[in-house]
Design a protein around this motif. Structure first.
Motif, PDB file in Angstrom:
ATOM      1  N   ASP B 119       0.851  -1.184   0.000  1.00 39.56           N
ATOM      2  CA  ASP B 119       0.000   0.000   0.000  1.00 39.56           C
ATOM      3  C   ASP B 119       0.889   1.237   0.000  1.00 39.56           C
ATOM      4  O   ASP B 119       2.088   1.136   0.237  1.00 39.56           O
ATOM      5  CB  ASP B 119      -0.918   0.017   1.232  1.00 39.56           C
ATOM      6  N   GLU B 120       0.303   2.362  -0.294  1.00 42.65           N
ATOM      7  CA  GLU B 120       1.066   3.609  -0.238  1.00 42.65           C
ATOM      8  C   GLU B 120       0.116   4.745   0.119  1.00 42.65           C
ATOM      9  O   GLU B 120      -1.093   4.626  -0.034  1.00 42.65           O
ATOM     10  CB  GLU B 120       1.772   3.891  -1.570  1.00 42.65           C
ATOM     11  N   ASP B 121       0.715   5.836   0.618  1.00 42.52           N
ATOM     12  CA  ASP B 121      -0.114   6.972   0.986  1.00 42.52           C
ATOM     13  C   ASP B 121      -0.245   7.910  -0.199  1.00 42.52           C
ATOM     14  O   ASP B 121       0.740   8.284  -0.813  1.00 42.52           O
ATOM     15  CB  ASP B 121       0.526   7.742   2.151  1.00 42.52           C
ATOM     16  N   ASP B 122      -1.467   8.264  -0.510  1.00 43.87           N
ATOM     17  CA  ASP B 122      -1.680   9.295  -1.514  1.00 43.87           C
ATOM     18  C   ASP B 122      -1.601  10.626  -0.768  1.00 43.87           C
ATOM     19  O   ASP B 122      -2.484  10.989   0.002  1.00 43.87           O
ATOM     20  CB  ASP B 122      -3.057   9.108  -2.162  1.00 43.87           C
ATOM     21  N   LEU B 123      -0.496  11.330  -0.987  1.00 42.63           N
ATOM     22  CA  LEU B 123      -0.205  12.548  -0.227  1.00 42.63           C
ATOM     23  C   LEU B 123      -1.293  13.594  -0.340  1.00 42.63           C
ATOM     24  O   LEU B 123      -1.625  14.279   0.612  1.00 42.63           O
ATOM     25  CB  LEU B 123       1.084  13.170  -0.749  1.00 42.63           C
ATOM     26  N   ARG B 125      -4.625  13.292  -1.713  1.00 42.88           N
ATOM     27  CA  ARG B 125      -5.986  12.903  -1.326  1.00 42.88           C
ATOM     28  C   ARG B 125      -6.042  12.396   0.101  1.00 42.88           C
ATOM     29  O   ARG B 125      -7.125  12.157   0.635  1.00 42.88           O
ATOM     30  CB  ARG B 125      -6.490  11.819  -2.270  1.00 42.88           C
ATOM     31  N   GLN B 126      -4.880  12.210   0.698  1.00 44.06           N
ATOM     32  CA  GLN B 126      -4.791  11.706   2.062  1.00 44.06           C
ATOM     33  C   GLN B 126      -5.554  10.396   2.221  1.00 44.06           C
ATOM     34  O   GLN B 126      -6.354  10.222   3.134  1.00 44.06           O
ATOM     35  CB  GLN B 126      -5.309  12.745   3.061  1.00 44.06           C
ATOM     36  N   GLU B 127      -5.289   9.534   1.286  1.00 46.64           N
ATOM     37  CA  GLU B 127      -5.913   8.215   1.343  1.00 46.64           C
ATOM     38  C   GLU B 127      -4.814   7.183   1.289  1.00 46.64           C
ATOM     39  O   GLU B 127      -3.734   7.452   0.768  1.00 46.64           O
ATOM     40  CB  GLU B 127      -6.771   7.983   0.086  1.00 46.64           C
ATOM     41  N   LYS B 128      -5.119   6.021   1.806  1.00 49.60           N
ATOM     42  CA  LYS B 128      -4.179   4.913   1.647  1.00 49.60           C
ATOM     43  C   LYS B 128      -4.593   4.159   0.399  1.00 49.60           C
ATOM     44  O   LYS B 128      -5.756   3.778   0.251  1.00 49.60           O
ATOM     45  CB  LYS B 128      -4.254   4.009   2.873  1.00 49.60           C
ATOM     46  N   ILE B 129      -3.653   3.981  -0.491  1.00 49.78           N
ATOM     47  CA  ILE B 129      -3.947   3.179  -1.672  1.00 49.78           C
ATOM     48  C   ILE B 129      -3.475   1.766  -1.354  1.00 49.78           C
ATOM     49  O   ILE B 129      -2.296   1.549  -1.103  1.00 49.78           O
ATOM     50  CB  ILE B 129      -3.186   3.719  -2.903  1.00 49.78           C
ATOM     51  N   THR B 130      -4.433   0.846  -1.339  1.00 49.97           N
ATOM     52  CA  THR B 130      -4.055  -0.527  -1.016  1.00 49.97           C
ATOM     53  C   THR B 130      -4.013  -1.349  -2.289  1.00 49.97           C
ATOM     54  O   THR B 130      -4.988  -1.411  -3.025  1.00 49.97           O
ATOM     55  CB  THR B 130      -5.057  -1.127  -0.023  1.00 49.97           C
ATOM     56  N   TYR B 131      -2.867  -1.921  -2.554  1.00 52.94           N
ATOM     57  CA  TYR B 131      -2.729  -2.755  -3.747  1.00 52.94           C
ATOM     58  C   TYR B 131      -3.236  -4.160  -3.439  1.00 52.94           C
ATOM     59  O   TYR B 131      -3.983  -4.750  -4.173  1.00 52.94           O
ATOM     60  CB  TYR B 131      -1.278  -2.824  -4.202  1.00 52.94           C
ATOM     61  N   GLN B 154      13.447   7.612   3.019  1.00 56.36           N
ATOM     62  CA  GLN B 154      12.997   8.570   2.012  1.00 56.36           C
ATOM     63  C   GLN B 154      11.550   8.997   2.263  1.00 56.36           C
ATOM     64  O   GLN B 154      10.763   8.268   2.840  1.00 56.36           O
ATOM     65  CB  GLN B 154      13.079   7.945   0.617  1.00 56.36           C
ATOM     66  N   LEU B 155      11.259  10.193   1.806  1.00 54.06           N
ATOM     67  CA  LEU B 155       9.881  10.675   1.835  1.00 54.06           C
ATOM     68  C   LEU B 155       9.672  11.377   0.500  1.00 54.06           C
ATOM     69  O   LEU B 155      10.256  12.418   0.237  1.00 54.06           O
ATOM     70  CB  LEU B 155       9.682  11.648   3.004  1.00 54.06           C
ATOM     71  N   ARG B 156       8.870  10.757  -0.340  1.00 51.85           N
ATOM     72  CA  ARG B 156       8.756  11.267  -1.708  1.00 51.85           C
ATOM     73  C   ARG B 156       7.581  12.239  -1.830  1.00 51.85           C
ATOM     74  O   ARG B 156       6.441  11.820  -2.012  1.00 51.85           O
ATOM     75  CB  ARG B 156       8.656  10.116  -2.702  1.00 51.85           C
ATOM     76  N   ILE B 157       7.876  13.529  -1.717  1.00 47.82           N
ATOM     77  CA  ILE B 157       6.834  14.555  -1.887  1.00 47.82           C
ATOM     78  C   ILE B 157       6.895  15.113  -3.304  1.00 47.82           C
ATOM     79  O   ILE B 157       5.933  15.034  -4.061  1.00 47.82           O
ATOM     80  CB  ILE B 157       6.985  15.690  -0.848  1.00 47.82           C
ATOM     81  N   ALA B 158       8.058  15.653  -3.671  1.00 50.29           N
ATOM     82  CA  ALA B 158       8.202  16.190  -5.031  1.00 50.29           C
ATOM     83  C   ALA B 158       8.115  15.040  -6.045  1.00 50.29           C
ATOM     84  O   ALA B 158       7.549  15.194  -7.120  1.00 50.29           O
ATOM     85  CB  ALA B 158       9.518  16.927  -5.176  1.00 50.29           C
ATOM     86  N   LEU B 159       8.668  13.906  -5.662  1.00 46.08           N
ATOM     87  CA  LEU B 159       8.699  12.768  -6.581  1.00 46.08           C
ATOM     88  C   LEU B 159       7.489  11.856  -6.396  1.00 46.08           C
ATOM     89  O   LEU B 159       7.520  10.697  -6.803  1.00 46.08           O
ATOM     90  CB  LEU B 159       9.980  11.946  -6.348  1.00 46.08           C
ATOM     91  N   VAL B 370       1.242  20.195  -3.268  1.00 39.35           N
ATOM     92  CA  VAL B 370       1.135  19.443  -2.009  1.00 39.35           C
ATOM     93  C   VAL B 370       0.926  20.408  -0.843  1.00 39.35           C
ATOM     94  O   VAL B 370       0.141  20.145   0.065  1.00 39.35           O
ATOM     95  CB  VAL B 370       2.399  18.576  -1.780  1.00 39.35           C
ATOM     96  N   ILE B 371       1.632  21.527  -0.875  1.00 40.12           N
ATOM     97  CA  ILE B 371       1.483  22.520   0.201  1.00 40.12           C
ATOM     98  C   ILE B 371       0.054  23.057   0.232  1.00 40.12           C
ATOM     99  O   ILE B 371      -0.541  23.207   1.294  1.00 40.12           O
ATOM    100  CB  ILE B 371       2.513  23.662   0.025  1.00 40.12           C
ATOM    101  N   ILE B 372      -0.510  23.297  -0.948  1.00 39.23           N
ATOM    102  CA  ILE B 372      -1.887  23.804  -0.989  1.00 39.23           C
ATOM    103  C   ILE B 372      -2.863  22.736  -0.506  1.00 39.23           C
ATOM    104  O   ILE B 372      -3.812  23.021   0.219  1.00 39.23           O
ATOM    105  CB  ILE B 372      -2.240  24.282  -2.427  1.00 39.23           C
TER     106      ILE B 372
END
Lengths: 238, 636
Positions: B119-123, B125-131, B154-159, B370-372
Motif C-alpha cells: 500500500d502507499e499513501d496518496d499525499l 488525497r490523504q488516502e491509503k492506496i491498497t494494492y 525517504q519521503l517522496r513529496i516532489a517525486l 502538495v502545500i496547498i
C-alpha cells in the motif's frame, strides 16, 4: 535627493544616480575601464567596485550600476576593493600584455604583473569592455559588430567572424575603444579599411579631402532624410 | 472528454485516470525515464508489447517515470488487481519472456521481485492506496519497498508520482489528486491566502539559493506592472545532477500545476518553462503535458470558471550552464545571448523585458500543489527548522546505490551515504562528498554527521545547490577534483566580467600545473587570495561561487595540495605526472595478467617469475593495479 556617505564624506546625490557618478561629481575618483558616459553601463570590467554598508551588511558592488541609496555608507578604497581592482588589472595584463593603457593604469595604482599568470598571445589589446559593441548598437544604430563565444573564446567581430555587412565604416568603435585594439586604416587615396571591409571614401565637394565613407553618408541621409548631395561637404568646409 | 470546469468534471477525469492507473486487469509498467532508457528500458518495453501481442494477452502496458533506484534499471513493475505491486529489477530484453511466463502462471520462482508495494499513501488525497490486502505466503519473503535501506528514510513529496503514473497521461495525474489543489486555490483561496500558506510552509528555493519562496512571491505580487511572468528554471546543469530531469520526465503536470497556482497568487498570466535541450525526453513530456492541460482547460482562459487565465510557453536552452542563473535565463528567454546582469534591482521587480518576473526551480514548483492540499503547517513540520520539507538529491560517484533520493532535510550526510547509499563500493573508505555542483564544495569525512540543510552546508563551505551529491572514495585526488570543476567552469564562464572570465581561467592553469608537478611555492596562498577576490568581484553568482571547489578543498585537504607542490606527490595516486606504478617482488606470482592487459605492453617478465614495469613506457592508466588479484602492484 538622497543622503549618503562616500569615503567618510557626507554627500547628496540625485535620486537615480549611480554611486560612480555621485562620487565623481564630488571629486572622488573611482577607476573604470568599461564605462563611458554616453552609453548604458554593463558592469563588466569590475574596476569600479566599491564596498557598501547598510544595516550591518557589507558587500562589494559595482558603482557604475549601483544606485545611490539613502543612508548608504560607501568605501571606495577599502582593502577588499583594492584587492579586486589589483586582481582585475593583473588578469588584464596577462590577457593583453601589449596593452599600454592597462599597463599604465596598473602602474598608476602600483600594481605589478602577477608572474604566475599565463599570458595570452592571441587577444591583442581587447579587454572585452564591449564599448564598441554598445556604441555600434545604441549610438550608430547599425549593430554591425557583436560578441560571440563565451569565456576565453569570447570575442568581438562581425556575424560569423566575417566582414560585417551592416558596418558603415564610421569608426565609432575605434574612437570609443579604450585600449586602441580596433584598427582602422585610411590609405589617403579614397579607401578605408576596418573589420576586414573596404570602404570608398567620399570627397569633399569644396576642399577635395576624403572625409567620410560613402556608406556612412548614405546611412545618415536615409536616417535624417537629408539628401545625400547636401552631405557631400566635409565638416571643416560646411 | 471536454474542458474541465467544475469539481465534478475533475472527479470524472480522475475516474478516467483510475481506469488506467489501476486497471481491472494485469498491468505492467516500465520505468522509461532517462535512467531506464540508458539501461535499455525502451527495448524491454517493445519486447513486452511484442510478447503480449504474440501471446494475445490482455495486459495493460504502460510507461512511467523513475523510482530513483538506478541500480535496478530497467525496472518493470507488475500490478494485478487486489495483489501487491511487484517490482522486478534489471529486466533485460531476454528476461521479458520468462517474466511473462511468471505473470501468466502466477509464480515468482524464477525472477525474484526486488521489492513489493502493499500500500502507499496518496499525499494529496490523504488516502491509503491498497494494492493487496491479503499477502500470499510466497510474497512474504520479498521485502516491502520501505524495508529496503534505499527507501526506508525517504519521503517522496516532489517525486510523489514519479514511477507510478504515466507522465504522458494527464488523467493519471488527476487520479492522484492532481489539479485538485489548483481547483482549491482558484475556487476558495485569495492570492494572499495562497502566499501565506507557502510562507507558513517555509518552502525555500530548491535551485540552490534557498530563498524563501513565499517572500519571493509576495515581492513579485507587490511589484508594479500590469504584465508579470512566472518562470520555471529547468536548466539543470551541474555535473552529476539529474533531479529536475527526472521530475520533468516523470511528472510534468506537478510542475505545471504549481506554476498555475503561483501565477494566480502573483498575478501573472504568462509563464515560461526554460528547459535545456539536452533533455529531449523532458522537453517532449513537458510539451505534451502543456498541450493536454490546455485541451482540458487547465491552462488557457478562465480556468475552472474563475476568470483567471494563464498559459505556458516552453523555451529550450541552447546548452549554456550560465543560463541556469536567473538573469541569464531571462536574457535568453528574451532571445539574446545568455549573459547575467547585476541583481541590484531584483528580477521580481525587473525580470524578462524589465517586467516583474518570478522564477522558481522545477522541484520548488512541484512542491506547491502538495502545500496547498495539505497546508503550510503540515509541510513545515517536515524536515529541519529553517529548511523545511524534503530535498531530492542525485547520489552519484563512488557509492553503492546510485540513484535519486528524496529525504527530509536535516538528515545527516552519514544517513544518506551509508544507510540510503549503502556505503562505498569495493571496501574503499569514504573521503569526501561534493555538494552543490561547481558552485559548491567538498565536505570531508570528518563532517559526515553534518545535517543536510541550507545553512549547515553553507557554513561548511559548500552549498545545497540543486541537489547533486558526488561521493568520493580514498582514491580520489582533491586537487584533481578542484581542477576538474575548474575545467568545467572555464568553458562555462559566459565571459562578461573579468574576474570570472580571466580569473577562473588563471586558477585553472595553476591547478593544472599543480597536478602536473609544476606547482610552485606560494600557489596555495595565491589561489586563496584570488578565490576571495573573484568571489567579491564577479558579476553573478556563477563567478561569485566559482572559487568554492578550490577554497573548500584547500580548507579541508590543504596537506594534499602541499604534497603535490612541495613533494611532487599525489597521495591519492591519481595525478599521472606525479605517480609511479611498481610491482612488489614478494607479492607478484608471475601470473602475467597485468602484462596481458597493459595497453602499452610495458610490463614484462617470465611466467611464474616477478614482473617489472618499464617506467619509460608506462602511461599510468592503472589497469595493472585493477586486474592484479594479489595486490602486488602499488602506486605511489
Amino acid at each position: 535627493m538622497v543622503n549618503l556617505t562616500i569615503d567618510g564624506r557626507h554627500i547628496q546625490a540625485e535620486e537615480g544616480s549611480t554611486l560612480l557618478s555621485a562620487a565623481r561629481a564630488n571629486g572622488i575618483e573611482i577607476p573604470t575601464l568599461c564605462h563611458h558616459e554616453a552609453l548604458m553601463p554593463t558592469g563588466s570590467c569590475r574596476m569600479c567596485v566599491v564596498e557598501v554598508s547598510k544595516g550591518g551588511r557589507t558587500r562589494i558592488v559595482t558603482s557604475c550600476i549601483y544606485l545611490a541609496e539613502e543612508g548608504l555608507q560607501v568605501n571606495t578604497k577599502s582593502q577588499r576593493v583594492q584587492e579586486v581592482r589589483k586582481l582585475v588589472l593583473q588578469l588584464l595584463m596577462a590577457r593583453c600584455p601589449e596593452s599600454e593603457v592597462v599597463r599604465e593604469v596598473a602602474k598608476e595604482m602600483g600594481v605589478n604583473p602577477e608572474p604566475r599568470f599565463k599570458t595570452s598571445k592571441d587577444k591583442g589589446k581587447c579587454i572585452l569592455c564591449r564599448l564598441c559593441v554598445k556604441a555600434c548598437e545604441s549610438i550608430v544604430g547599425v549593430s554591425a559588430i557583436g560578441l560571440s563565444g563565451r569565456g576565453q573564446t569570447k570575442k568581438v567581430g562581425g556575424p560569423f567572424m566575417e566582414a560585417p555587412q551592416a558596418c558603415i565604416g564610421c569608426g565609432s568603435c575605434v574612437y570609443i575603444c579604450p585600449t586602441g585594439h580596433i584598427v582602422m586604416e585610411d590609405d589617403g587615396k579614397g579607401h578605408r579599411e576596418i573589420w576586414g571591409k573596404t570602404f570608398n571614401m567620399a570627397q569633399c565637394r569644396t576642399c577635395g579631402r576624403y572625409f567620410a565613407p560613402l556608406e556612412q553618408l548614405s546611412f545618415i541621409s536615409k536616417a535624417t532624410k537629408v539628401p545625400l548631395e547636401s552631405l557631400m561637404v566635409c565638416t571643416s568646409c560646411r | 472528454m471536454g474542458r474541465i470546469r467544475t469539481l465534478k468534471d475533475l472527479d470524472l477525469a480522475a475516474k478516467k485516470g483510475l481506469e488506467t492507473l489501476f486497471p481491472k486487469k494485469t498491468k505492467i509498467m516500465v520505468g522509461t525515464a532517462t535512467s531506464g532508457i540508458a539501461a535499455g528500458a525502451l527495448e524491454v518495453y517493445e519486447e513486452l508489447k511484442r510478447e503480449c501481442e504474440k501471446r494475445k494477452l490482455d495486459i495493460h502496458l504502460s510507461k512511467t517515470g523513475s523510482m530513483g533506484m538506478d541500480s535496478l534499471e530497467p525496472l518493470v513493475e507488475v500490478i494485478e488487481p487486489g495483489k501487491p505491486r511487484l517490482a522486478y529489477g534489471k529486466v533485460t530484453k531476454d528476461k521479458v519472456s520468462p517474466l511473462i511466463d511468471q505473470v501468466v502462471s502466477g509464480s515468482i520462482d524464477g525472477l525474484k521481485p526486488a521489492y513489493r508495494i502493499d500500500d502507499e499513501d496518496d499525499l494529496i488525497r490523504q488516502e491509503k492506496i491498497t494494492y493487496g490486502k491479503k499477502i500470499e505466503a510466497k510474497l512474504k519473503g520479498i521485502p516491502k519497498i520501505n524495508e529496503l535501506p534505499f527507501y526506508k528514510k525517504q519521503l517522496r513529496i516532489a517525486l510523489r508520482n514519479c514511477g507510478t503514473i504515466d507522465p504522458e497521461n494527464i488523467y493519471e495525474y488527476i487520479a492522484r489528486g492532481g489539479y485538485y489543489s489548483l481547483y482549491r486555490a482558484l475556487s476558495s483561496m485569495t492570492p494572499e491566502q495562497i502566499i501565506d500558506e507557502v510562507t507558513i510552509s517555509g518552502l525555500r528555493g530548491r535551485g540552490g539559493g534557498g530563498f524563501p519562496t513565499g517572500r519571493k512571491w509576495l515581492s513579485c505580487r507587490k511589484a508594479h506592472g500590469d504584465i508579470k511572468y512566472v518562470i520555471c528554471n529547468g536548466d539543470e546543469g551541474d555535473p552529476g545532477a539529474y533531479m529536475d530531469r527526472s521530475l520533468m520526465e516523470g511528472d510534468p503536470h506537478s510542475i505545471i500545476e504549481g506554476m498555475v497556482i503561483g501565477a494566480f497568487a502573483i498575478g501573472a498570466h504568462e509563464g515560461f518553462i526554460y528547459v535545456r535541450n539536452e533533455y529531449p525526453l523532458a522537453v517532449a513530456n513537458l510539451q505534451k503535458a502543456v498541450e493536454q492541460a490546455r485541451e482540458l482547460g487547465l491552462l488557457g482562459d478562465d480556468i475552472f470558471k474563475s476568470g483567471f487565465s494563464f498559459d505556458i510557453k516552453i523555451v529550450r536552452g541552447a546548452g549554456a550552464f550560465v543560463c541556469g542563473e536567473s538573469t541569464a535565463l531571462m536574457t535568453s528567454i528574451e532571445g539574446k545571448a545568455g549573459e547575467p546582469r547585476a541583481k541590484y534591482i531584483h528580477t521580481v521587480e525587473q525580470g524578462i523585458w524589465n517586467r516583474p518576473s518570478n522564477l522558481n526551480n522545477v522541484e520548488t514548483w512541484a512542491n506547491v500543489p502538495v502545500i496547498i492540499a495539505r497546508g503550510g503547517k503540515w509541510f513545515a513540520n517536515i524536515g529541519a527548522k529553517n529548511s523545511t520539507g524534503t530535498k531530492v538529491f542525485s547520489l552519484v560517484g563512488k557509492i553503492n546505490n546510485v540513484g535519486l533520493v528524496e529525504v527530509p532535510m536535516g538528515i545527516t550526510l552519514k544517513e544518506i551515504i551509508y544507510d540510503i547509499g549503502g556505503g562505498i563500493p569495493e571496501g574503499k573508505s569514504f573521503k569526501a562528498v561534493q555538494t552543490g555542483g561547481p558552485s559548491g564544495g567538498c565536505i570531508p569525512a570528518d563532517l559526515i554527521d553534518l545535517p543536510v540543510d541550507f545553512d549547515s552546508l553553507w557554513e561548511a563551505g559548500s552549498m545545497m545547490g540543486s541537489g547533486g551529491m558526488i561521493v568520493m572514495d580514498d582514491r580520489t585526488c582533491m586537487v584533481d577534483i578542484a581542477r576538474y570543476f575548474f575545467d568545467f567552469l572555464v568553458s562555462e564562464s559566459c565571459g562578461k566580467c573579468v574576474p570570472c572570465r580571466e580569473g577562473v581561467y588563471q586558477m585553472y592553469e595553476i591547478l593544472h600545473d599543480i597536478c602536473h608537478g609544476r606547482g610552485k611555492k606560494g600557489d596555495i596562498e595565491l589561489l586563496e587570495s584570488m578565490g576571495k577576490s573573484i568571489a567579491d568581484g564577479s558579476l553573478c553568482a556563477l563567478g561569485g561561487s566559482a572559487p568554492n571547489p578550490v577554497l573548500s578543498t584547500i580548507r579541508y585537504f590543504r596537506k594534499e595540495y602541499e604534497a603535490h607542490i612541495n613533494k611532487k606527490k599525489c597521495p591519492a595516486g591519481v595525478c599521472r605526472a606525479l605517480i609511479k606504478y611498481s610491482i612488489l617482488a614478494d607479492k607478484c606470482t608471475g601470473c602475467g595478467v597485468c602484462a596481458k592487459r597493459c595497453p602499452v605492453e610495458c610490463i614484462s617478465g617470465e611466467r611464474k617469475k616477478v614482473h617489472i614495469i618499464d617506467q619509460g613506457k608506462c602511461i599510468k592508466c592503472g589497469t595493472c593495479k585493477e586486474v592484479c588479484k594479489f595486490d602486488a602492484i602499488i602506486v605511489e
